[in-house]
Design an enzyme around this catalytic site. Structure first.
Site, mmCIF file in Angstrom:
data_model
loop_
_atom_site.group_PDB
_atom_site.id
_atom_site.type_symbol
_atom_site.label_atom_id
_atom_site.label_comp_id
_atom_site.label_asym_id
_atom_site.label_seq_id
_atom_site.Cartn_x
_atom_site.Cartn_y
_atom_site.Cartn_z
ATOM 1 N N ASP A 1 -10.283 1.168 -4.033
ATOM 2 C CA ASP A 1 -9.068 1.199 -3.057
ATOM 3 C C ASP A 1 -8.330 2.479 -3.190
ATOM 4 O OD1 ASP A 1 -7.025 0.692 -1.273
ATOM 5 O OD2 ASP A 1 -7.354 -1.671 -1.646
ATOM 6 N N ASN B 1 -10.233 5.611 2.017
ATOM 7 C CA ASN B 1 -9.307 5.302 0.885
ATOM 8 C C ASN B 1 -9.124 6.211 -0.046
ATOM 9 O OD1 ASN B 1 -7.414 3.179 0.578
ATOM 10 N ND2 ASN B 1 -8.960 1.514 0.840
ATOM 11 N N GLU C 1 0.851 -1.055 0.042
ATOM 12 C CA GLU C 1 0.121 0.069 0.032
ATOM 13 C C GLU C 1 0.999 1.109 -0.166
ATOM 14 O OE1 GLU C 1 -2.859 1.205 -0.318
ATOM 15 O OE2 GLU C 1 -4.412 -0.242 0.200
#
Length: 297
Positions: free
Chosen positions: A204, A148, A19
């Site tokens: 996301d 997100n 991430e």
């Protein structure tokens, strides 16, 4: 549409859940985190494996500091990381119950303030998008489940974020001087999983290009979407993995798109078909991205 043959892994390293890719604007290298792996990672040109800094709690995101080093938003608070010495220090405790939530996606606004969202372990609407004010956090968007997709428009007048479980991306007007958002509204919405239809994934992490288009990673959708300021999907880039997590623009011309991906808790059969799951992927694009803003914190 980009062909999968044009998409390459960045070395052989595989994250459990990669991430927060960040192209450092002064160091000219790529950083990212592995959340369950509890690592901050750095890929330098000419080095086959990334540098790694172990973390005592899950890192959700990172930001580059104007004073040097990084900020790391972890389950247990906001920490500084000196990437030269490896020294870490707590800057601020978390604004939530760390037994129930952790920090997730975050970025720096055009004025240099850090914004970080949280995620509920139980996937309940108890998370929020926070603004860091130098000593502590204030909730600016409460009632989220998985904060997100944070990204600002090129002119800094709009801010986008998503709530992954809700399958929605939002946009709001943004006042950079005051660090305030207003008039939040739905920017894009996607179909939740149903037995009757093929699942397209859920939004996301994201990145903004210089033309004002929002690039969203579609987790379990196996693709990136390039979305116009109007909300129209302009392009779909198929990826060789089911679970992309976040794109970031980098390279000297900001035309290389780096994409973190996940392999944690994925079916064995899927991982056998997708050997690049967990890799950082890279592909070249036409429109450059925006350089990351250094935080003043």
């Amino acid at each position: 549409m980009a062909l999968q043959d044009d998409i390459l892994p960045l070395g052989s390293h595989r994250c459990l859940l990669g991430e927060s890719p960040l192209w450092h604007p002064t160091e000219q290298c790529l950083y990212a985190v592995d959340i369950p792996g509890r690592q901050v990672l750095r890929w330098r040109e000419g080095v086959s494996e990334p540098d790694a800094w172990a973390q005592d709690a899950e890192p959700g995101c990172i930001a580059a500091r104007a004073s040097g080093g990084l900020l790391v938003a972890r389950r247990d608070g906001l920490w500084s990381l000196d990437t030269g010495s490896g020294a870490q220090a707590l800057i601020a405790p978390p604004p939530y119950d760390a037994a129930r939530l952790r920090f997730n996606d975050g970025k720096v606004d055009p004025a240099g303030r850090l914004w970080v969202g949280s995620i509920s372990d139980a996937r309940e609407p108890e998370a929020a998008l926070y603004r860091f004010d130098g000593t502590g956090f204030s909730a600016r968007v409460p009632g989220l489940t998985t904060s997100n997709g944070l990204a600002w428009s090129p002119d800094g007048l709009r801010v986008h974020w998503s709530d992954t479980k809700a399958h929605r991306i939002y946009v709001a007007d943004f006042d950079a001087a005051a660090g305030a958002l207003s008039a939040p509204r739905v920017f894009a919405e996607f179909q939740p999983r149903t037995p009757a239809a093929a699942y397209g994934g859920r939004p996301d992490g994201a990145a903004m290009d210089a033309e004002g288009c929002y690039w969203a990673a579609m987790f379990e959708g196996g693709c990136l979407l390039r979305i116009a300021p109007s909300g129209e999907v302009l392009r779909r880039v198929e990826l060789p993995v089911a679970c992309p997590t976040m794109p970031a623009f980098g390279g000297a011309d900001l035309r290389t798109l780096f994409i973190t991906t996940a392999r944690e808790k994925r079916p064995v059969e899927e991982l056998e078909r997708q050997p690049l799951a967990g890799a950082v992927l890279q592909l070249r694009v036409d429109a450059p991205g925006l350089p990351a803003t250094l935080t003043r914190a």
